[in-house]
Design an enzyme around this catalytic site. Sequence first.
Site, mmCIF file in Angstrom:
data_model
loop_
_atom_site.group_PDB
_atom_site.id
_atom_site.type_symbol
_atom_site.label_atom_id
_atom_site.label_comp_id
_atom_site.label_asym_id
_atom_site.label_seq_id
_atom_site.Cartn_x
_atom_site.Cartn_y
_atom_site.Cartn_z
ATOM 1 N N GLU A 1 0.799 -1.227 0.000
ATOM 2 C CA GLU A 1 0.000 0.000 0.000
ATOM 3 C C GLU A 1 0.833 1.280 0.000
ATOM 4 O O GLU A 1 0.541 2.207 0.765
ATOM 5 C CB GLU A 1 -0.943 -0.038 1.204
ATOM 6 C CG GLU A 1 -0.257 0.035 2.588
ATOM 7 C CD GLU A 1 0.202 -1.300 3.164
ATOM 8 O OE1 GLU A 1 0.439 -2.231 2.383
ATOM 9 O OE2 GLU A 1 0.332 -1.391 4.394
ATOM 10 N N HIS B 1 -8.042 -4.353 -0.991
ATOM 11 C CA HIS B 1 -7.280 -4.399 0.261
ATOM 12 C C HIS B 1 -6.287 -3.232 0.315
ATOM 13 O O HIS B 1 -6.248 -2.484 1.297
ATOM 14 C CB HIS B 1 -6.564 -5.750 0.366
ATOM 15 C CG HIS B 1 -5.696 -5.891 1.573
ATOM 16 N ND1 HIS B 1 -6.130 -6.495 2.732
ATOM 17 C CD2 HIS B 1 -4.429 -5.485 1.810
ATOM 18 C CE1 HIS B 1 -5.159 -6.460 3.625
ATOM 19 N NE2 HIS B 1 -4.107 -5.852 3.087
ATOM 20 N N GLU B 2 -5.497 -3.083 -0.739
ATOM 21 C CA GLU B 2 -4.452 -2.045 -0.697
ATOM 22 C C GLU B 2 -5.058 -0.646 -0.610
ATOM 23 O O GLU B 2 -4.549 0.202 0.122
ATOM 24 C CB GLU B 2 -3.514 -2.157 -1.902
ATOM 25 C CG GLU B 2 -2.797 -3.494 -2.062
ATOM 26 C CD GLU B 2 -2.200 -4.061 -0.782
ATOM 27 O OE1 GLU B 2 -1.833 -3.282 0.110
ATOM 28 O OE2 GLU B 2 -2.124 -5.304 -0.670
ATOM 29 N N HIS C 1 -6.046 0.390 2.838
ATOM 30 C CA HIS C 1 -4.953 0.844 3.710
ATOM 31 C C HIS C 1 -4.808 2.370 3.717
ATOM 32 O O HIS C 1 -4.181 2.925 4.617
ATOM 33 C CB HIS C 1 -3.620 0.241 3.264
ATOM 34 C CG HIS C 1 -3.323 -1.112 3.838
ATOM 35 N ND1 HIS C 1 -3.312 -1.364 5.192
ATOM 36 C CD2 HIS C 1 -2.984 -2.289 3.233
ATOM 37 C CE1 HIS C 1 -2.981 -2.639 5.399
ATOM 38 N NE2 HIS C 1 -2.789 -3.226 4.229
ATOM 39 N N GLU D 1 -3.390 -4.540 9.450
ATOM 40 C CA GLU D 1 -3.867 -5.596 8.549
ATOM 41 C C GLU D 1 -5.223 -6.161 8.961
ATOM 42 O O GLU D 1 -6.032 -6.510 8.106
ATOM 43 C CB GLU D 1 -2.825 -6.713 8.436
ATOM 44 C CG GLU D 1 -1.490 -6.260 7.830
ATOM 45 C CD GLU D 1 -1.599 -5.672 6.423
ATOM 46 O OE1 GLU D 1 -2.627 -5.876 5.746
ATOM 47 O OE2 GLU D 1 -0.634 -4.987 6.006
ATOM 48 N N ASP E 1 9.688 -9.898 10.334
ATOM 49 C CA ASP E 1 9.379 -10.783 9.208
ATOM 50 C C ASP E 1 9.279 -12.251 9.629
ATOM 51 O O ASP E 1 8.648 -13.039 8.932
ATOM 52 C CB ASP E 1 10.419 -10.620 8.088
ATOM 53 C CG ASP E 1 9.914 -9.687 6.984
ATOM 54 O OD1 ASP E 1 8.704 -9.391 6.961
ATOM 55 O OD2 ASP E 1 10.738 -9.264 6.149
ATOM 56 N N TYR F 1 -3.936 -10.620 10.027
ATOM 57 C CA TYR F 1 -5.014 -10.366 9.062
ATOM 58 C C TYR F 1 -6.321 -11.011 9.522
ATOM 59 O O TYR F 1 -7.346 -10.364 9.652
ATOM 60 C CB TYR F 1 -4.671 -10.959 7.692
ATOM 61 C CG TYR F 1 -3.502 -10.322 6.992
ATOM 62 C CD1 TYR F 1 -2.191 -10.612 7.360
ATOM 63 C CD2 TYR F 1 -3.695 -9.452 5.927
ATOM 64 C CE1 TYR F 1 -1.110 -10.047 6.694
ATOM 65 C CE2 TYR F 1 -2.619 -8.879 5.255
ATOM 66 C CZ TYR F 1 -1.328 -9.181 5.650
ATOM 67 O OH TYR F 1 -0.269 -8.616 4.998
HETATM 68 N N1 BES Z 1 1.128 -4.329 3.784
HETATM 69 C C1 BES Z 1 0.916 -5.623 3.248
HETATM 70 C C2 BES Z 1 2.171 -6.270 2.756
HETATM 71 C C3 BES Z 1 3.264 -6.412 3.787
HETATM 72 C C4 BES Z 1 3.003 -6.654 5.115
HETATM 73 C C5 BES Z 1 4.559 -6.330 3.390
HETATM 74 C C6 BES Z 1 4.043 -6.782 6.031
HETATM 75 C C7 BES Z 1 5.590 -6.454 4.297
HETATM 76 C C8 BES Z 1 5.336 -6.686 5.617
HETATM 77 C C9 BES Z 1 -0.124 -5.610 2.134
HETATM 78 O O1 BES Z 1 -1.147 -4.690 2.341
HETATM 79 C C10 BES Z 1 -0.780 -6.945 2.102
HETATM 80 O O2 BES Z 1 -1.400 -7.268 3.061
HETATM 81 N N2 BES Z 1 -0.643 -7.686 1.021
HETATM 82 C C11 BES Z 1 -1.307 -8.953 0.873
HETATM 83 C C12 BES Z 1 -2.578 -8.740 0.073
HETATM 84 C C13 BES Z 1 -3.729 -9.535 0.504
HETATM 85 C C14 BES Z 1 -3.970 -9.639 1.958
HETATM 86 C C15 BES Z 1 -4.988 -9.081 -0.197
HETATM 87 C C16 BES Z 1 -0.398 -9.902 0.134
HETATM 88 O O3 BES Z 1 0.654 -9.483 -0.329
HETATM 89 O O4 BES Z 1 -0.719 -11.068 0.021
HETATM 90 ZN ZN ZN Z 2 -2.382 -5.264 3.937
#
Ligand code: BES
Ligand code: ZN
Length: 646
Positions: free
Chosen positions: A286, A310-311, A314, A333, A391, A399
Amino acid sequence: MAQQVSVEDPTTQSNYLKIATENVFLQWTVDFNKECIFGSATHTLVAREEVSEVIFDTYALKIEGVEVEDKPAANYHLGDEHEVMGSALRVPLGKEIRAGDKAKVKITYRTTDRCPALQWLAKEQTQGKTFPFLFSQCQPIYARGIAPLQGKLPTPLRRKASVTSVLPVLLSAKRKSPPSDGPAHGGKVIGIDEVTYEYDQAEPIPSYLLAIAAGNLRYRAFSVPEGKTWTSGVWTEPELLEKAHYEFCDDTPRYLSAAENLAGPYKFGVYDLLILPPSFPYGGMENPCISFITPTLITGDRSLTDVVIHELTHSWFGNGVTHAHASHFWLNEGWTTYIERVLLELIISPAHRGLSYIGGYKALVDALKLFEDSPKYQRLVIGFETGEDPDSAYSRVPYDKGANFILHLERTLGGLDVFLPYVREYVKTYMGHSITTTQWKDHLYSYFSKQTDKIKALDSVNWDAWLYGEGIKLPVEMEYDLTLATAANDLADRWHKSRDLNVSKLDFKSEDIDQLDGKQQAVFLERLESYAALPSSHLIHFDELYKFSQTENSELRMRFYLVILKDPASPAAKQYVEQVADWIIGKDSGVIQGRMKFCRPAFRAVNAVDPEKAVAAFKSARTAFHPIAQKLIEKDLGLSGELRKA
Ligand code: BES
Ligand code: ZN
């Protein structure tokens, strides 16, 4: 409350509680030959108490000089490298300054080949194969690899940037010049002429939302409803522009408008999508003004646009109201996932909201099981130790436990009619601020404080179990709208019940799955995967009928492979394992599965069947993956960093 989670960011060595950046100006040049970004970061900082030095976070940066109040400062010090947090850069201010006083610090530096945030792609790794490509991924804590910054500031910061490059540049900010809708690269020769791109982010944002991409990028606008104060469109290499535009042109402005109705005006002015090369490690990220998106969403049938929903959500939950630091990541999330699904209900149907929860629930239980040996990561609010890698905890828990928790609160308080006005107030109260779980909870209580029945309802919630509970069960058994899941579940159950029949007696047809849309097919495959493995003969027949091993939809292909490899000792697993490994590294197609949602479970499954094959496949393609994906796959395969150090 039983557990206290500190407000101090566990991922930083900076002294942001004493003195914090208010504004940063980045002046960069992107050097594709040397594969580095060089230039400077100029911070305007405000002291919060008496202080005589400022400490920044850096990761593998080469520091070339420091100026304090426009004068060279020689006595700065770059500390030893911490594996997760990097090196602290200490800059003496030359005198004691007092709370409220400002300081200006300019750092000249360059990035190195150990930068975890940046992936430099050779031209062969792009769509067009003519120009190289660069992109960043800074969440959760990699921004310090592209600029000296302070961890997760309590107050988000504003920033400006001026970036010179021979290829078009995108930043997570509003472009001031050259105009986005003018000729590409300001009309200069792409790949040859240097152009300076000016960007401004006037809205305060946390450092993990810093983002850059550069490559042979083109823009195409979406049409936006009349009266909107924002524009929207898609950026990608010219070869993909048409397809990408078709995929997202309808849903993006429609959902952004719906989100505005729900949460308040969109404040960033621009909402663009950037479609990245296949090595982009996430589904979406996002970054403000420009969500970064995996190319695996481009299916031609607009079936995976929920990632964009989703994005864009955010923009309020995360980029607007942001979590104080890693331990409160679920506020970003969990809330975003909850609202994403409310939007599905409002725009499509309650059944679609239900289906999304059902898919999420399976992913949640899988994640909770994977963390059986580190139960702390099963919690919604994780009390990270200083220097612990966020990480390592990344999973569906924030989520889906988060979204279920908020859904439970919505239901406990009386449904959407009661809850959505509160949501609007929550956003309004904390827009532009970083908050902890306790602040969120206190506000919830204070919003309903005059309604004793609501307070009673809130008091009935098992807060400790939701926020700090471990194990693989949710504190409350949740019910979802099953309208769309039933057909998918029924088909999976029929396969499950036919496991003892001889293959020749099976009564399945390839048309079985035509009645299911893509999302339902995913639920079908997940349900099947939750049962014990089917006999290999059945599985091979299954693939002959439904041909999931040939689909270009990675969501389905990955789930099918998990079904096939479920029993690592089975003949079916042995037969397919090579195909799965080849698919991940793009051996025949040339397209790797760089999105960690796909490559990590697939690599783990291959590893369970044939560890040598998994390691060999990964080694042969390692540098095609983003540095973050490399790091996590190495962990999954038990290689723990030995390759990158070599
Ligand atoms: N912000 C996240 C991606 C992220 C989280 C990157 C933590 C690094 C560390 C992004 O909004 C996300 O949740 N992406 C998901 C999308 C899905 C839940 C619709 C993904 O990448 O799968
Ligand atoms: Zn997200």
